[in-house]
Design a protein around this motif. Sequence first.
Motif, mmCIF file in Angstrom:
data_model
loop_
_atom_site.group_PDB
_atom_site.id
_atom_site.type_symbol
_atom_site.label_atom_id
_atom_site.label_comp_id
_atom_site.label_asym_id
_atom_site.label_seq_id
_atom_site.Cartn_x
_atom_site.Cartn_y
_atom_site.Cartn_z
ATOM 1 N N THR A 70 0.867 -1.229 0.091
ATOM 2 C CA THR A 70 0.118 0.013 0.154
ATOM 3 C C THR A 70 0.894 1.316 -0.001
ATOM 4 O O THR A 70 0.523 2.373 -0.602
ATOM 5 C CB THR A 70 -0.798 -0.031 1.199
ATOM 6 O OG1 THR A 70 -1.893 -1.106 1.206
ATOM 7 C CG2 THR A 70 -1.825 1.272 1.296
ATOM 8 N N ALA A 71 1.649 1.355 0.839
ATOM 9 C CA ALA A 71 2.880 2.306 0.732
ATOM 10 C C ALA A 71 3.686 2.590 -0.589
ATOM 11 O O ALA A 71 3.678 3.844 -0.990
ATOM 12 C CB ALA A 71 3.938 2.159 1.894
ATOM 13 N N GLU A 72 3.935 1.706 -1.221
ATOM 14 C CA GLU A 72 4.492 1.541 -2.458
ATOM 15 C C GLU A 72 3.266 2.308 -3.602
ATOM 16 O O GLU A 72 3.959 2.998 -4.538
ATOM 17 C CB GLU A 72 4.842 0.385 -2.950
ATOM 18 C CG GLU A 72 6.322 -0.127 -2.355
ATOM 19 C CD GLU A 72 7.402 0.857 -2.760
ATOM 20 O OE1 GLU A 72 7.192 1.474 -3.555
ATOM 21 O OE2 GLU A 72 8.074 1.146 -1.698
ATOM 22 N N LEU A 73 2.171 1.555 -3.234
ATOM 23 C CA LEU A 73 1.143 2.315 -4.204
ATOM 24 C C LEU A 73 0.934 3.814 -4.357
ATOM 25 O O LEU A 73 0.563 4.354 -5.321
ATOM 26 C CB LEU A 73 -0.038 1.702 -4.284
ATOM 27 C CG LEU A 73 -0.210 0.062 -4.688
ATOM 28 C CD1 LEU A 73 -1.519 -0.608 -4.346
ATOM 29 C CD2 LEU A 73 0.007 0.030 -5.994
ATOM 30 N N ALA A 74 1.139 4.432 -3.068
ATOM 31 C CA ALA A 74 1.083 5.718 -2.798
ATOM 32 C C ALA A 74 1.810 6.389 -3.576
ATOM 33 O O ALA A 74 1.658 7.556 -4.291
ATOM 34 C CB ALA A 74 1.179 5.941 -1.351
ATOM 35 N N SER A 75 3.355 5.907 -3.835
ATOM 36 C CA SER A 75 4.348 6.633 -4.664
ATOM 37 C C SER A 75 4.130 6.275 -6.141
ATOM 38 O O SER A 75 4.776 6.719 -6.992
ATOM 39 C CB SER A 75 5.620 6.096 -4.106
ATOM 40 O OG SER A 75 5.889 4.679 -4.376
ATOM 41 N N LEU A 76 3.203 5.422 -6.546
ATOM 42 C CA LEU A 76 2.802 5.249 -7.922
ATOM 43 C C LEU A 76 1.513 5.745 -8.465
ATOM 44 O O LEU A 76 0.642 5.018 -9.056
ATOM 45 C CB LEU A 76 2.711 3.755 -8.056
ATOM 46 C CG LEU A 76 4.210 2.998 -7.670
ATOM 47 C CD1 LEU A 76 4.244 1.356 -7.777
ATOM 48 C CD2 LEU A 76 5.215 3.518 -8.861
ATOM 49 N N ALA A 77 1.278 6.875 -7.952
ATOM 50 C CA ALA A 77 0.040 7.656 -8.248
ATOM 51 C C ALA A 77 -1.103 6.742 -7.868
ATOM 52 O O ALA A 77 -2.223 7.071 -8.529
ATOM 53 C CB ALA A 77 -0.236 7.977 -9.718
ATOM 54 N N MET A 78 -1.376 6.231 -6.451
ATOM 55 C CA MET A 78 -2.469 5.657 -6.216
ATOM 56 C C MET A 78 -2.491 6.031 -4.770
ATOM 57 O O MET A 78 -2.356 4.840 -3.798
ATOM 58 C CB MET A 78 -2.586 4.045 -6.599
ATOM 59 C CG MET A 78 -2.507 3.614 -8.010
ATOM 60 S SD MET A 78 -2.413 1.885 -8.154
ATOM 61 C CE MET A 78 -4.142 1.334 -7.354
ATOM 62 N N PRO A 79 -2.628 7.170 -4.387
ATOM 63 C CA PRO A 79 -2.569 7.605 -3.024
ATOM 64 C C PRO A 79 -3.701 7.077 -2.137
ATOM 65 O O PRO A 79 -3.406 6.775 -0.858
ATOM 66 C CB PRO A 79 -2.301 8.979 -3.073
ATOM 67 C CG PRO A 79 -3.288 9.284 -4.334
ATOM 68 C CD PRO A 79 -2.942 8.171 -5.296
ATOM 69 N N HIS A 80 -4.914 6.628 -2.623
ATOM 70 C CA HIS A 80 -5.686 6.292 -1.805
ATOM 71 C C HIS A 80 -6.063 4.905 -1.832
ATOM 72 O O HIS A 80 -6.867 4.271 -1.260
ATOM 73 C CB HIS A 80 -7.131 7.231 -2.125
ATOM 74 C CG HIS A 80 -6.900 8.670 -2.116
ATOM 75 N ND1 HIS A 80 -6.502 9.412 -0.851
ATOM 76 C CD2 HIS A 80 -6.905 9.733 -2.976
ATOM 77 C CE1 HIS A 80 -6.480 10.539 -1.024
ATOM 78 N NE2 HIS A 80 -6.772 10.883 -2.544
ATOM 79 N N ALA A 81 -5.140 4.070 -2.502
ATOM 80 C CA ALA A 81 -5.353 2.495 -2.922
ATOM 81 C C ALA A 81 -5.104 1.952 -1.351
ATOM 82 O O ALA A 81 -4.077 2.299 -0.671
ATOM 83 C CB ALA A 81 -4.573 2.105 -4.174
ATOM 84 N N ARG A 82 -5.899 0.803 -1.197
ATOM 85 C CA ARG A 82 -5.482 0.089 -0.156
ATOM 86 C C ARG A 82 -5.431 -1.465 -0.423
ATOM 87 O O ARG A 82 -6.472 -1.768 -1.072
ATOM 88 C CB ARG A 82 -6.519 0.312 1.022
ATOM 89 C CG ARG A 82 -6.693 1.576 1.763
ATOM 90 C CD ARG A 82 -5.426 1.891 2.608
ATOM 91 N NE ARG A 82 -5.120 3.325 2.962
ATOM 92 C CZ ARG A 82 -4.808 4.543 2.516
ATOM 93 N NH1 ARG A 82 -4.117 4.240 1.105
ATOM 94 N NH2 ARG A 82 -4.635 5.347 3.003
ATOM 95 N N VAL A 83 -4.341 -2.153 -0.188
ATOM 96 C CA VAL A 83 -4.189 -3.428 -0.320
ATOM 97 C C VAL A 83 -4.509 -4.230 0.903
ATOM 98 O O VAL A 83 -4.066 -3.870 2.137
ATOM 99 C CB VAL A 83 -3.015 -3.613 -0.992
ATOM 100 C CG1 VAL A 83 -2.553 -5.221 -1.154
ATOM 101 C CG2 VAL A 83 -3.011 -3.401 -2.486
#
Length: 682
Positions: free
Chosen positions: A391-404
């Motif tokens: 989830t933290a990595e997705l935040a740096s990949l233009a998915m700041p609100h995504a949750r895994v």
Amino acid sequence: MVGDVLEEMRIRSLGVIDDAVVELSPGFTAVTGETGAGKTMVVTSLGLLLGGRADPALVRIGAKSAVVEGRISVPAGGTAVVRAEEAGAELEDGVLLVSRTVSAEGRSRAHLGGRSVPVGVLAELADELVAVHGQTDQQGLLKLSRQRQALDRYAGDAVAVPLAKYAGAYRRLRAVSAELDEITTRARERAQEADMLRFGLDEIAAVEPRAGEDAELAAEAERLGHAEALASAATAAHAALAGNPEDPEGIDAATLVAGAHRALEAVRSHDSALATLSGRIGEIAILLGDVAGELAGYADDLDADPLRLAAVEERRAALTQLTRKYGEDIDAVLAWAERSAERLTELDGDDDRIGELTAERDALRGELGGLAQALTDARTEAAERFAAAVTAELASLAMPHARVSFEIRQTDDPEGVEVGGRPVAYGPAGADEVELLLAPHPGAPPRPIAKGASGGELSRVMLAVEVVFAGTDPVPTYLFDEVDAGVGGKAAVEIGRRLAKLAKSAQVVVVTHLPQVAAFADRQLLVEKTNDGSVTRSGVKVLEGEERVRELSRMARGGGGGSPPPGGGPPLSGGGRPPAGVFAPGSGAVGVARACFAPSAPTRPVPGLRPGPRSSNAGGAEIFPRLQGWLVLAGALGGVVCASSGAGASSGVGAPGVRKGGIVTRAGDRRCRVAPSDVPSS
């Protein structure tokens, strides 16, 4: 930077590639080129080089074989070096040479450090050197088994240790259950087998054969059957050697030899040579006497009893019945009897064996349930950490609100093992079904990525997972093939930025079609296709300066290669063409790419211009996905974009000189004028 680096590959006669050299950066290398030029063959080549399956269909038409050669820089004492040296490889100045040849007939050869090695050795090195992610790996991540494997890999020994114990118990349970099923389901067949064995053993026991008896009886029968002829021959031979008492005038060998011996004995003192001959004749006389005596005894002892002959033949017939059924001779029959007795003991003990196996099976099922619960607990704990990291990595990949998140569940099965107080289905990896869930934005319920993730989201999840692995279980080189599939705009920028960050601690090679990603690379390779559809050695080249800017421009336009035509881009909706974009390399690891109107550019409004979204992180590339035309790529270090072919213009946030009135300036840059209403205020 890790020590192991893939420095160079040479590819010959592989797919569309005729002869090409791929020179890789120790940091971030981007491989670009038009569709069909052979970019993916770079991934295929590396796969072959590291023990992948050899497909003869990859060999270029008309070529006898495809060859891939690689040069890998490896530090002394590393795991890869140790394994290579064990295989007989030789290193020169810390460089390991690897080659793979695939013939058009399907034969494959591998060489490591100048020595021929099994392909499996290259595959072992691959685990230590490279992580390859092709276009099929993203689809593989949709499978539950792959998601479980990813979680187990992240968990490390916390899962690996109980999983090894579980796997051992599982294999034993499978073996015990299979034997128990065989005994119970084949009871009738086993009873029939026992009856047949018992009958054969009884038949053999009734005859009571001795080892080698059949051969002895065959010789005796032959002698008894020819007793008269044998006796006559022995008598005649005895008479010839020792004489016949009934014929005193007859001459025999013993008399003649005795006369010869007497003649020589009379004069042997006169010549030593003659004395030697006399001694030898004396030995002959003794030998004749011995043979004659044995012949007399043989003739006297020879039994021509027909009753004995009949008994021998009867015994031989009984033995023949056994050899016809149980072996080629009596020795083989006795060996069969020994094996059958052991098997009969096993079959007669089925009831006892069933009880033993049932008890062992029940004990193993209980043990397996406990181990499965330990696996579930370990996976649950690791899943929380893994999901948080992704989830933290997705935040740096233009998915700041995504949750895994992970869902770990079991399926009820009355025939399964007991986990958590209920019987559940189980397999070789435990009783857990692990599923990766994604909530792409606030308020969205978590859904399986196989159902709820778009192509772009799946690409970023895959990259995020690999980046997390890089921190816990790193390898020296990462190769990504179309990891940016389905991604564009700011998301593509963030992917490029994250790959560049990964390249600070590992070698990263990316096959990409997006300029946003390629702009972050330390080195960009262009794969060019010649007119005949092949790629020559000069067709894979390192792009620098103006050449790299042109390629990024081509990628941004989505059109052919080369620089913009002198007349500018496509016609504006209001008539005429804008002036050509001018690209100039800048400073920094990535460089500044910018496009401005030439100094003589007329000031004209651009109909329909709409600024697109933009990002402004220092050191990255600015991409404006709504722009259409020559350039949608802005400076990596604060560069300015202000020209397009008619659909929009924008500037990097924070770029100096952006103001009302349509003048976009930067110190030292040429000015670019667009319509006041189309320029965003600073």
